[in-house]
Design an enzyme around this catalytic site. Structure first.
Site, short mmCIF file in Angstrom:
data_model
loop_
_atom_site.label_atom_id
_atom_site.label_comp_id
_atom_site.label_asym_id
_atom_site.label_seq_id
_atom_site.Cartn_x
_atom_site.Cartn_y
_atom_site.Cartn_z
N ASP A 132 -1.14 1.44 -4.52
CA ASP A 132 -2.08 0.39 -4.95
C ASP A 132 -3.47 0.96 -5.21
O ASP A 132 -4.43 0.21 -5.43
CB ASP A 132 -2.14 -0.76 -3.95
CG ASP A 132 -2.75 -0.39 -2.61
OD1 ASP A 132 -2.52 0.74 -2.15
OD2 ASP A 132 -3.44 -1.23 -2.00
N ASP A 190 -2.52 6.46 -3.77
CA ASP A 190 -1.35 5.76 -3.25
C ASP A 190 -0.95 4.64 -4.22
O ASP A 190 -1.64 4.40 -5.21
CB ASP A 190 -1.61 5.25 -1.83
CG ASP A 190 -2.61 4.12 -1.76
OD1 ASP A 190 -3.38 3.94 -2.71
OD2 ASP A 190 -2.63 3.40 -0.74
N ASP A 244 -5.89 2.43 -3.57
CA ASP A 244 -7.09 2.28 -2.75
C ASP A 244 -7.33 3.52 -1.89
O ASP A 244 -8.42 3.72 -1.39
CB ASP A 244 -7.05 1.01 -1.88
CG ASP A 244 -5.94 1.00 -0.86
OD1 ASP A 244 -5.03 1.86 -0.91
OD2 ASP A 244 -5.94 0.09 0.01
N SER A 262 0.82 -1.20 0.00
CA SER A 262 0.00 0.00 0.00
C SER A 262 0.87 1.26 0.00
O SER A 262 1.60 1.50 -0.93
CB SER A 262 -0.97 -0.04 1.19
OG SER A 262 -1.91 0.99 1.11
#
Length: 577
Positions: free
Chosen positions: A305, A303, A307, A144
């Site tokens: 990834d 960010d 999400d 993440s």
């Protein structure tokens, strides 16, 4: 075995490759480093794995990935769902592609079909893919928003949400039961493909995902009217959002999207930032410069990834760009989505706004305004996903919107995790809607505050790395659990919730009742005057987090109240030796 014995085992066992042994050879005279790498196994927690990349049992490497996947495969087989297969995705981090293949090939060696994306994809698309392909589980290789030295492994179940009880404890137990790394099965990619156990997926899933996002648009008429007049700066932060965010905005009618060139392309070293987190101000430095050049209406940053979504919006009065916290953007979107749902078709009687216990109390006020149910869950979007599944299983409850303070929300039920792609789309749509009314997104935010009160929420994160840090975090929680303060700062404590003990104690009457939520190492204090505080160890980073919120009569009043409460909480924790 002690950590030195485990270290020697890795050095001597022919199962571990020469590259791994060379890395470990380089630290042979550093006892502290050896201990950090081998004092424990990298814990497979309720969200999977996350750790520093490197050789050792307490690091992210291909052997740890194999072990985690072998445990998941064993659990899947015990459930009898191996024929359904597992979706596998990865982000732009170092070793992400390699770790994704390691996971897929361990699944294949266990006779479980792996549906593997052909290149990097955002977390929400992996969540979508689990249900799209009818898989029993999903794996996403990502850390993440952690610093570049980290990578991770997110585990999902058949509903598309990250694993929750009883699947989380079941998988964790199976991973722990894999005592010998050499017992982890694997095979070559050629063998897996030949056996029909390694399936590459790509464009068809992207098209289906985009189609679902477009179903969430409430006011295409407003986009058609003013979409050409809205200027958007976007920063993918070297991650997975670049392609899907730009694609969805272009396809629905926002042609003027300017991408920060220095941060456009995937790069696991994240060379332009020390911490690729849209909560951090440094991530917007280049975007703010570009926004001023382009006279942008809003700035978006996802960010790695994709999400989480960070947002700055332009105040037309001052000309300044205002930062929206995760609570602010979440509440702004909650108000917009629910209001448009109401205007378009009327709100369902069982409609619900869902948030977490560490998110702003403003969410509850918005739910009250629209007379819809307000549901609080533990921290972690998987619990919001769990509520969506409960609605579907029981036929009771209609999901309207869900968000958490950590810059993540979900519009629609195509995914069961935070989705910064759909959030980017929705914020731009909201900007178009308010523009047709002569307002900016900042004006819309101020309207909410003026109507419901000036809620101010903040967080203090204290980083405590390594074994010593872990012990300090445990001590802080232990001491606070035993103490029962009458006041926190200037606020009287009305109730203390201990989610680990499943107790809510009324500090006035002494009455104790259950929390009604799963066990978690979290302490929460209900304070007078709509103030609150929550203390919990991070589930993904070596940090202890202090969340808190106040309600003021103006920005200035709320800021001052927040400053004082934050200082009192920091002093309380720092006083613990």
């Amino acid at each position: 075995m002690g950590y030195l014995e485990v270290y020697r085992e890795w050095m001597e066992n022919p199962y571990f490759d020469e590259e791994t042994k060379e890395e470990l050879q380089a630290i042979q005279n550093d006892d502290k480093e050896i201990k950090e790498r081998f004092y424990a196994d990298l814990e497979f927690g309720t969200g999977g794995l996350r750790g520093i990349i490197g050789a050792g049992t307490n690091r992210m490497n291909k052997y740890v990935v194999r072990k985690a996947t072998q445990g998941m495969a064993n659990f899947i087989k015990k459930q009898g769902t191996e024929a359904m297969g597992v979706a596998v995705a990865h982000d732009s981090r170092r070793m992400s592609t390699e770790f994704a293949d390691e996971a897929a090939l361990t699944l294949a060696a266990n006779g479980i079909k792996a549906y593997v994306f052909d290149s990097l994809r955002p977390t929400p698309e992996l969540s979508f893919a689990v249900r799209y392909y009818g898989c029993t589980a999903g794996i996403n290789i990502t850390a993440s928003h952690n610093p570049p030295e980290y990578n991770g492994y997110k585990a999902y179940w058949a509903d598309g949400a990250q694993i929750t009880p009883p699947y989380d404890t079941g998988i964790m137990a199976e991973v722990k039961a894999v005592a010998n790394y050499a017992d982890c099965k694997t095979m070559t990619k050629e063998e897996a493909k030949a056996a029909g156990l390694y399936i590459t997926i790509g464009v068809e899933c992207d098209v289906a995902y985009m189609k679902e996002l477009k179903k969430q648009i409430k006011r295409q008429d407003c986009i058609d009217a003013v979409g050409n007049d809205i200027r958007i700066v976007y920063n993918p932060l070297h991650g997975t959002g670049n392609v899907p965010v730009r694609r969805i905005l272009a396809e629905i009618g926002f042609p003027n999207v300017y991408v920060v060139p220095e941060q456009e392309l995937p790069d696991g070293n994240f060379p332009t930032v020390s911490y690729p987190n849209p909560e951090a101000a440094e991530c917007f430095e280049l975007a703010l410069k570009l926004a001023k050049e382009k006279d942008a209406d809003l700035i978006l940053a996802t960010d790695p990834d994709a999400d989480r979504l960070g947002v700055y919006v332009k105040d037309s009065v001052s000309g300044e760009y205002k930062c929206l916290t995760g609570n602010m953007s979440g509440c702004l979107l909650a108000n917009y989505e629910i209001s448009q749902w109401k205007e378009k078709s009327g709100l369902p009687e069982d409609g619900a706004l869902i948030s977490t216990i560490v998110s702003s109390n403003l969410a509850g006020a918005i739910a009250g305004k629209y007379e819809v149910d307000f549901i609080e869950t533990l921290t972690g979007f998987k619990y919001i996903g769990e509520q969506i599944k409960k609605f579907e299983d029981t036929g009771k409850g209609t999901y309207l919107f869900g968000f958490e303070e950590s810059y993540g929300c979900l519009i629609g039920t195509h995914a069961r995790d935070k989705d910064a792609v759909v959030a980017s789309m929705a914020l731009c749509e909201a900007a178009a809607y308010y523009k047709t009314q002569g307002k900016t997104l900042w004006d819309a935010m101020m309207d909410i505050y003026n109507e419901l009160g000036f809620y101010k929420d903040d967080i203090i994160s204290i980083t405590l790395k390594g074994l010593d840090g872990l012990e300090k975090i445990q001590k802080i929680m232990s001491v606070l659990r035993e103490e029962e303060p009458e006041k926190l700062g200037e606020y009287k404590v009305l109730a203390k919730r201990d989610y680990k003990q499943d107790t809510v104690k009324d500090m006035v009457t002494g009455q104790v009742s259950p929390t009604g939520l799963p066990s978690s190492n979290v302490l929460y204090y209900d304070l007078e005057d709509n103030a609150w505080c929550c203390v919990r160890p991070s589930g993904t980073e070596p940090k202890i987090k202090l969340y808190y919120g106040v309600k003021g009569t103006s920005f200035e009043d709320a800021d001052e109240k927040s400053r004082k409460l934050g200082q009192a909480l920091a002093d309380m924790v720092n006083a613990i030796e």
